[in-house]
Design a protein around this motif. Structure first.
Motif, PDB file in Angstrom:
ATOM      1  N   ASP A  49       0.832  -1.206   0.000  1.00 37.14           N
ATOM      2  CA  ASP A  49       0.000   0.000   0.000  1.00 37.14           C
ATOM      3  C   ASP A  49       0.867   1.257   0.000  1.00 37.14           C
ATOM      4  OD1 ASP A  49      -2.312  -1.489  -0.010  1.00 37.14           O
ATOM      5  OD2 ASP A  49      -2.655  -1.345   2.157  1.00 37.14           O
ATOM      6  N   ARG A  50       1.989   1.221   0.710  1.00 35.81           N
ATOM      7  CA  ARG A  50       2.863   2.394   0.760  1.00 35.81           C
ATOM      8  C   ARG A  50       3.619   2.591  -0.554  1.00 35.81           C
ATOM      9  NH1 ARG A  50       3.570   0.335   6.034  1.00 35.81           N
ATOM     10  NH2 ARG A  50       5.597  -0.625   5.576  1.00 35.81           N
ATOM     11  N   LEU A  51       3.800   1.516  -1.302  1.00 38.92           N
ATOM     12  CA  LEU A  51       4.495   1.605  -2.587  1.00 38.92           C
ATOM     13  C   LEU A  51       3.561   1.894  -3.753  1.00 38.92           C
ATOM     14  CD1 LEU A  51       6.847  -1.509  -2.245  1.00 38.92           C
ATOM     15  CD2 LEU A  51       7.586   0.874  -2.292  1.00 38.92           C
ATOM     16  N   ALA A  52       2.270   1.824  -3.545  1.00 39.05           N
ATOM     17  CA  ALA A  52       1.297   1.890  -4.634  1.00 39.05           C
ATOM     18  C   ALA A  52       1.367   3.207  -5.397  1.00 39.05           C
ATOM     19  CB  ALA A  52      -0.111   1.679  -4.085  1.00 39.05           C
ATOM     20  N   ASP A  53       1.023   3.131  -6.686  1.00 36.77           N
ATOM     21  CA  ASP A  53       0.985   4.339  -7.510  1.00 36.77           C
ATOM     22  C   ASP A  53      -0.339   5.069  -7.295  1.00 36.77           C
ATOM     23  OD1 ASP A  53      -0.976   2.987  -8.965  1.00 36.77           O
ATOM     24  OD2 ASP A  53       0.355   2.496 -10.637  1.00 36.77           O
ATOM     25  N   ASP A  54      -0.608   6.069  -8.125  1.00 36.58           N
ATOM     26  CA  ASP A  54      -1.804   6.896  -7.935  1.00 36.58           C
ATOM     27  C   ASP A  54      -3.100   6.111  -8.115  1.00 36.58           C
ATOM     28  OD1 ASP A  54      -0.154   9.029  -7.472  1.00 36.58           O
ATOM     29  OD2 ASP A  54      -0.278   9.823  -9.515  1.00 36.58           O
ATOM     30  N   THR A  55      -3.037   4.990  -8.817  1.00 31.67           N
ATOM     31  CA  THR A  55      -4.240   4.190  -9.023  1.00 31.67           C
ATOM     32  C   THR A  55      -4.455   3.175  -7.900  1.00 31.67           C
ATOM     33  OG1 THR A  55      -3.174   2.388 -10.258  1.00 31.67           O
ATOM     34  CG2 THR A  55      -3.811   4.346 -11.505  1.00 31.67           C
ATOM     35  N   GLY A  56      -3.504   3.101  -6.970  1.00 34.73           N
ATOM     36  CA  GLY A  56      -3.601   2.125  -5.892  1.00 34.73           C
ATOM     37  C   GLY A  56      -2.991   0.786  -6.220  1.00 34.73           C
ATOM     38  N   PHE A  57      -2.331   0.675  -7.386  1.00 29.82           N
ATOM     39  CA  PHE A  57      -1.735  -0.584  -7.823  1.00 29.82           C
ATOM     40  C   PHE A  57      -0.237  -0.579  -7.547  1.00 29.82           C
ATOM     41  CE2 PHE A  57       0.281  -3.209 -11.180  1.00 29.82           C
ATOM     42  CZ  PHE A  57      -0.300  -4.430 -10.877  1.00 29.82           C
ATOM     43  N   HIS A  98      12.971   0.545   0.717  1.00 34.10           N
ATOM     44  CA  HIS A  98      13.638   1.012   1.935  1.00 34.10           C
ATOM     45  C   HIS A  98      12.974   2.290   2.457  1.00 34.10           C
ATOM     46  CE1 HIS A  98      16.920   1.449   4.786  1.00 34.10           C
ATOM     47  NE2 HIS A  98      17.095   2.698   4.394  1.00 34.10           N
ATOM     48  N   HIS A  99      12.631   3.191   1.544  1.00 31.57           N
ATOM     49  CA  HIS A  99      11.966   4.432   1.965  1.00 31.57           C
ATOM     50  C   HIS A  99      10.598   4.140   2.562  1.00 31.57           C
ATOM     51  CE1 HIS A  99       9.646   8.195   1.484  1.00 31.57           C
ATOM     52  NE2 HIS A  99      10.798   8.763   1.796  1.00 31.57           N
ATOM     53  N   ALA A 100       9.865   3.200   1.960  1.00 33.09           N
ATOM     54  CA  ALA A 100       8.546   2.850   2.484  1.00 33.09           C
ATOM     55  C   ALA A 100       8.635   2.237   3.868  1.00 33.09           C
ATOM     56  CB  ALA A 100       7.854   1.884   1.523  1.00 33.09           C
ATOM     57  N   ARG A 101       9.722   1.521   4.135  1.00 34.79           N
ATOM     58  CA  ARG A 101       9.895   0.875   5.435  1.00 34.79           C
ATOM     59  C   ARG A 101      10.403   1.844   6.497  1.00 34.79           C
ATOM     60  NH1 ARG A 101      13.502  -1.971   6.397  1.00 34.79           N
ATOM     61  NH2 ARG A 101      12.549  -3.164   8.098  1.00 34.79           N
ATOM     62  N   GLY A 157      11.312   5.531   5.854  1.00 33.74           N
ATOM     63  CA  GLY A 157      11.219   6.964   5.631  1.00 33.74           C
ATOM     64  C   GLY A 157      12.543   7.594   5.242  1.00 33.74           C
ATOM     65  N   THR A 158      13.581   6.782   5.061  1.00 32.80           N
ATOM     66  CA  THR A 158      14.923   7.262   4.716  1.00 32.80           C
ATOM     67  C   THR A 158      15.165   7.078   3.227  1.00 32.80           C
ATOM     68  OG1 THR A 158      15.724   6.598   6.892  1.00 32.80           O
ATOM     69  CG2 THR A 158      17.386   7.001   5.192  1.00 32.80           C
ATOM     70  N   THR A 159      15.745   8.110   2.606  1.00 31.16           N
ATOM     71  CA  THR A 159      16.029   8.059   1.175  1.00 31.16           C
ATOM     72  C   THR A 159      17.488   7.696   0.946  1.00 31.16           C
ATOM     73  OG1 THR A 159      14.339   9.727   0.696  1.00 31.16           O
ATOM     74  CG2 THR A 159      16.038   9.357  -0.990  1.00 31.16           C
ATOM     75  N   LEU A 160      17.721   6.515   0.375  1.00 33.29           N
ATOM     76  CA  LEU A 160      19.060   6.051   0.007  1.00 33.29           C
ATOM     77  C   LEU A 160      18.985   5.404  -1.362  1.00 33.29           C
ATOM     78  CD1 LEU A 160      20.266   4.265   3.297  1.00 33.29           C
ATOM     79  CD2 LEU A 160      21.060   6.476   2.421  1.00 33.29           C
ATOM     80  N   THR A 161      20.102   5.424  -2.087  1.00 37.05           N
ATOM     81  CA  THR A 161      20.160   4.702  -3.347  1.00 37.05           C
ATOM     82  C   THR A 161      20.280   3.206  -3.066  1.00 37.05           C
ATOM     83  OG1 THR A 161      22.569   4.774  -3.500  1.00 37.05           O
ATOM     84  CG2 THR A 161      21.340   6.641  -4.444  1.00 37.05           C
ATOM     85  N   ALA A 162      19.967   2.405  -4.091  1.00 41.18           N
ATOM     86  CA  ALA A 162      20.117   0.960  -3.940  1.00 41.18           C
ATOM     87  C   ALA A 162      21.558   0.598  -3.611  1.00 41.18           C
ATOM     88  CB  ALA A 162      19.664   0.253  -5.219  1.00 41.18           C
ATOM     89  N   ALA A 163      22.509   1.285  -4.254  1.00 39.81           N
ATOM     90  CA  ALA A 163      23.929   1.002  -3.999  1.00 39.81           C
ATOM     91  C   ALA A 163      24.283   1.288  -2.548  1.00 39.81           C
ATOM     92  CB  ALA A 163      24.810   1.814  -4.941  1.00 39.81           C
TER      93      ALA A 163
END
Length: 312
Positions: A178-186, A202-205, A207-213
């Motif tokens: 649900d936290r990852l869903a786009d504007d349509t809810g999908f 990671h951000h959804a879990r 709230g921290t913004t990091l790159t995958a690397a």
């Protein structure tokens, strides 16, 4: 009088980079290999023209490109890049009399029979056997290509599996979705299982913004428990996804991983987070252990697939 071997221009267009090379009679010329950042060009035509200028090569006799997106009626739209490409555009840009467009995972599938053994790194499972294989691409996006050998031909089928729904077997998974869903809810699979997907997960879990690397680096050195938990979540979701795909296609000839993100996470696929999710299929758990998992280590494998398709 013998004619010289046909030359072709081949390209593999990902969400971030485009790889380009010349090929002769279906074999890629390694000295012509170049990689370009897509952000540096307004479209593929400019990439190909630049490559021809840099290599001072004459117009090819054919051009074949693989793109990360759906292809239909000689044209394709990139899924994670605002480029639309058609065969007529390729002919106009390169001067080649004929052109072909493939989905990038299809090109990987066509490459499998023509890659040397050094291009494959077994991860776990038995030795491949059987004529059914599955290529899984994990990079800027996620996709698959089922591969079958039939009557001496390699049949490779296109798909857009990254746009199917993310598996959510637990309440925590559904909340994360649900936290990852786009504007349509999908919530599409690649919104979590891809390079950008790991960052979004990671951000959804947290709230921290990091790159995958950065997340993978923190996971590797053990300095960030939150990053470790995010990687474990990624691995578990990947295991669930691959186990479902394995039961759909029964790839006893191997599940072949490709793409930058797959290479980054392949050292962790022996962890319980992945293996338990992949192997735990109730009464079919024993069957799951019979599917080989293999990493394609050749970053230019799709070019070989393009070269073979256009030469054929």
């Amino acid at each position: 009088m013998a004619h010289p071997p046909a030359t072709s221009l081949v390209a593999d267009i990902g969400g971030t980079n485009t790889r380009v090379a010349r090929a002769v009679a279906g074999v890629v010329d390694p000295e012509s290999l170049c990689r370009y950042r897509n952000a540096d060009f307004p479209g593929l035509a400019q990439v190909l023209v630049h490559h021809q200028q840099v290599t001072q090569a004459p117009a090819p006799e054919a051009v074949c490109v693989a793109l990360a997106g759906p292809v239909q009626d000689g044209a394709g739209q990139m899924t994670n890049l605002n480029w639309r490409i058609s065969e007529s555009d390729l002919i106009a840009a390169t001067g080649a009399p004929r052109a072909r467009i493939l989905n990038d995972l299809q090109a990987q599938g066509h490459a499998l029979p023509h890659l040397p053994a050094a291009s494959f790194a077994p991860l776990f499972g038995p030795a491949p056997q059987g004529d059914s294989r599955l290529v899984v691409g994990i990079g800027t996006g996620f996709n698959i290509a089922p591969v079958r050998d039939a009557g001496g031909q390699t049949l490779v089928f296109a798909a857009e599996a990254g746009q199917t729904a993310l598996p959510t077997p637990t309440p925590a998974d559904r909340a994360l979705s649900d936290r990852l869903a786009d504007d349509t809810g999908f919530t599409a699979l690649e919104q979590a299982i891809s390079g950008p997907g790991l960052a979004a997960l990671h951000h959804a879990r947290t709230g921290t913004t990091l790159t995958a690397a950065a997340i993978l680096a923190a996971h590797a050195d053990g300095t960030d428990p939150a990053a470790q938990a995010s990687v474990d979540t990624f691995l578990r979701l990947l295991g669930l996804t691959l186990s479902d795909l394995a039961l759909c296609f029964l790839p006893h000839g191997g599940i072949y991983l490709c793409g930058g993100m797959s290479r980054a996470i392949s050292p962790y696929l022996d962890r319980p987070a992945f293996r338990d999710a992949f192997l735990s299929k109730g009464r079919f758990s024993d069957l799951m252990a019979r599917f080989p998992l293999i990493q394609i280590t050749d970053d230019y494998a799709a070019l070989t697939g393009c070269a073979q398709v256009i030469a054929g």
